[in-house]
Design a protein around this motif. Structure first.
Motif, mmCIF file in Angstrom:
data_model
loop_
_atom_site.group_PDB
_atom_site.id
_atom_site.type_symbol
_atom_site.label_atom_id
_atom_site.label_comp_id
_atom_site.label_asym_id
_atom_site.label_seq_id
_atom_site.Cartn_x
_atom_site.Cartn_y
_atom_site.Cartn_z
ATOM 1 N N LEU A 146 -6.336 2.121 -17.538
ATOM 2 C CA LEU A 146 -5.026 1.507 -17.336
ATOM 3 C C LEU A 146 -4.945 0.967 -15.911
ATOM 4 O O LEU A 146 -5.445 1.575 -14.976
ATOM 5 C CB LEU A 146 -3.909 2.536 -17.551
ATOM 6 N N GLU A 147 -4.307 -0.207 -15.754
ATOM 7 C CA GLU A 147 -4.011 -0.753 -14.431
ATOM 8 C C GLU A 147 -2.505 -0.742 -14.231
ATOM 9 O O GLU A 147 -1.762 -1.225 -15.087
ATOM 10 C CB GLU A 147 -4.547 -2.183 -14.295
ATOM 11 N N ILE A 148 -2.053 -0.199 -13.105
ATOM 12 C CA ILE A 148 -0.623 -0.073 -12.840
ATOM 13 C C ILE A 148 -0.302 -0.755 -11.509
ATOM 14 O O ILE A 148 -0.744 -0.290 -10.453
ATOM 15 C CB ILE A 148 -0.195 1.411 -12.771
ATOM 16 N N PRO A 149 0.456 -1.849 -11.525
ATOM 17 C CA PRO A 149 0.815 -2.530 -10.272
ATOM 18 C C PRO A 149 1.957 -1.820 -9.550
ATOM 19 O O PRO A 149 2.515 -0.829 -10.022
ATOM 20 C CB PRO A 149 1.248 -3.918 -10.762
ATOM 21 N N ASP A 150 2.289 -2.337 -8.383
ATOM 22 C CA ASP A 150 3.393 -1.780 -7.589
ATOM 23 C C ASP A 150 4.741 -2.002 -8.256
ATOM 24 O O ASP A 150 4.914 -2.916 -9.061
ATOM 25 C CB ASP A 150 3.435 -2.445 -6.209
ATOM 26 N N ARG A 151 5.690 -1.159 -7.884
ATOM 27 C CA ARG A 151 7.103 -1.316 -8.256
ATOM 28 C C ARG A 151 7.306 -1.494 -9.747
ATOM 29 O O ARG A 151 8.059 -2.368 -10.187
ATOM 30 C CB ARG A 151 7.722 -2.473 -7.474
ATOM 31 N N ILE A 160 -2.686 1.498 -8.816
ATOM 32 C CA ILE A 160 -3.505 2.529 -9.451
ATOM 33 C C ILE A 160 -4.323 1.904 -10.586
ATOM 34 O O ILE A 160 -3.783 1.170 -11.404
ATOM 35 C CB ILE A 160 -2.617 3.650 -10.030
ATOM 36 N N VAL A 161 -5.608 2.187 -10.611
ATOM 37 C CA VAL A 161 -6.465 1.768 -11.718
ATOM 38 C C VAL A 161 -7.221 2.989 -12.221
ATOM 39 O O VAL A 161 -7.899 3.671 -11.458
ATOM 40 C CB VAL A 161 -7.472 0.678 -11.293
ATOM 41 N N LEU A 162 -7.085 3.255 -13.517
ATOM 42 C CA LEU A 162 -7.856 4.310 -14.166
ATOM 43 C C LEU A 162 -8.918 3.648 -15.029
ATOM 44 O O LEU A 162 -8.603 2.803 -15.858
ATOM 45 C CB LEU A 162 -6.961 5.197 -15.021
ATOM 46 N N ASP A 184 -13.218 6.936 -13.287
ATOM 47 C CA ASP A 184 -12.843 6.683 -11.893
ATOM 48 C C ASP A 184 -11.343 6.448 -11.786
ATOM 49 O O ASP A 184 -10.724 5.835 -12.656
ATOM 50 C CB ASP A 184 -13.593 5.472 -11.348
ATOM 51 N N LEU A 185 -10.775 6.941 -10.694
ATOM 52 C CA LEU A 185 -9.398 6.639 -10.295
ATOM 53 C C LEU A 185 -9.493 5.806 -9.029
ATOM 54 O O LEU A 185 -10.036 6.265 -8.015
ATOM 55 C CB LEU A 185 -8.618 7.928 -10.040
#
Length: 261
Positions: free
Chosen positions: A93-98, A72-74, A128-129
Motif C-alpha cells: 500500500l502507498e499512503i500519501p500525506d494528509r 508511507i509505502v508498504l 519493506d516499510l
C-alpha cells in the motif's frame, strides 16, 4: 565577501549558469572591494534578487516533490509468528500525506498488527516499510525510537492514561520523554488540550472523566509532539454512538493537517 546571504563564488556561478559574458562576470570583483558597500549597487541588488528567486523556486520544487512522495509505502509486508500463521501476508500500500485512511476487516485479520508495524511498535518479518522514500530494513533500535518519538502519535482504544497523573500530566509525559523543559511542556500540553476542548479539565484525574473525555486526552497526548502521522486503533470502540461521532469529527479535522490512519 558576502552579498547578503550569497558569496562571491555563488554570484559567479549564477552568472556563468545564465551565460553572462566573461567581461561582465569579471566585474564581480569590482563589487567586492568594500565590505557592505558595493559599486554599481543597482546591479548587485538585482543579482541578489535573481539568486534568491532561483533558490526559492528550487526549494519550492523540492517541497512539491516531497509532497508528491508517499509518506508511507508498504511493499509485500509479511508478519508471521511461524511458517504457517501470518498476522499480515504480502500486504502492499502507498499512503500519501494528509489522508484519512481506514483499515476495515473482521476481528483478527491483522489491522492492529499493521498499525503497529507502521508505528514501529512491531517489526515485519519480510517485505519493506518505506518512510519518506527511505527503507527501514536497516533501521537500528535508535532509529525506531526516534521515528516513534518524533513522527508518530498513537491513540489506543483503551486510552492508556496513567491513573495517578492529572490530565495535564498525562499529556506532558510525551514531552518529558522528548526532553522538553518544564515551561515548554506545560505550554504545549495546554495548547493540545485546548485543541481537543479540555482546557477546563487539566487538573482532573482520569477517573473523574467520561470515556469521551479520556479519549480526547489520549488524542491530545498523541498530538502534543506534532507528529507527521496519527495512528488510531479503534479509537471509538469503547464509546457510545454520540461520543463516537464527536471523536470521529475531531479526527477528521486533524486529518486536514497530517496523515491519519
Amino acid at each position: 565577501m558576502i552579498f547578503g546571504d550569497f558569496t562571491k563564488s555563488d554570484l559567479e556561478k549564477w552568472l556563468e549558469k545564465k551565460g553572462m559574458e566573461t567581461e561582465i562576470r569579471e566585474n564581480v570583483d569590482i563589487f567586492c572591494k568594500v565590505t557592505g558597500y558595493f559599486i554599481n549597487g543597482y546591479f548587485t541588488k538585482r543579482w541578489q534578487w535573481a539568486l534568491r528567486k532561483e533558490r526559492y523556486n528550487e526549494s519550492r520544487q523540492d517541497e512539491e516533490e516531497e509532497k508528491r512522495m508517499s509518506n508511507i509505502v508498504l511493499k509485500n509486508v509479511c508478519k508471521s509468528y511461524d511458517k504457517e500463521h501470518y498476522a499480515v501476508q504480502d500486504f502492499s500500500l502507498e499512503i500519501p500525506d494528509r489522508e484519512f485512511v481506514i483499515f476495515v476487516g473482521p476481528s483478527g485479520c491483522g489491522k492492529t498488527t499493521l498499525l503497529n508495524i507502521i508505528g514501529g511498535l512491531d517489526h515485519y518479518t519480510s517485505g519493506d516499510l518505506i518512510i519518506r522514500g527511505v527503507s527501514t530494513k536497516n533501521y537500528t533500535d535508535r532509529d525506531w525510537d526516534v521515528y516513534r518519538n518524533h513522527r508518530i502519535g498513537f491513540v489506543f482504544q483503551s486510552y492508556n492514561l496513567i491513573p495517578h497523573q492529572t490530565v495535564l500530566g498525562n499529556v506532558e509525559i510525551a514531552l518529558t520523554i522528548a526532553g522538553c523543559s518544564k515551561e515548554e511542556r506545560k505550554k504545549r500540553a495546554l495548547d493540545a488540550l485546548k485543541r481537543v476542548g479540555l482546557e477546563e479539565q487539566v487538573n482532573k484525574h482520569p477517573n473523574q472523566l467520561s470515556g469521551g473525555q479520556m479519549q480526547r486526552v489520549a488524542i491530545a497526548r498523541a498530538l502534543v509532539n506534532n507528529p507527521e502521522i496519527l495512528l488510531a486503533d479503534e479509537p471509538t470502540g469503547a464509546l457510545d454512538s454520540t461520543t463516537s461521532v464527536q471523536i470521529m469529527d475531531l479526527i477528521r479535522e486533524i486529518a486536514g493537517e497530517r496523515l491519519v490512519i
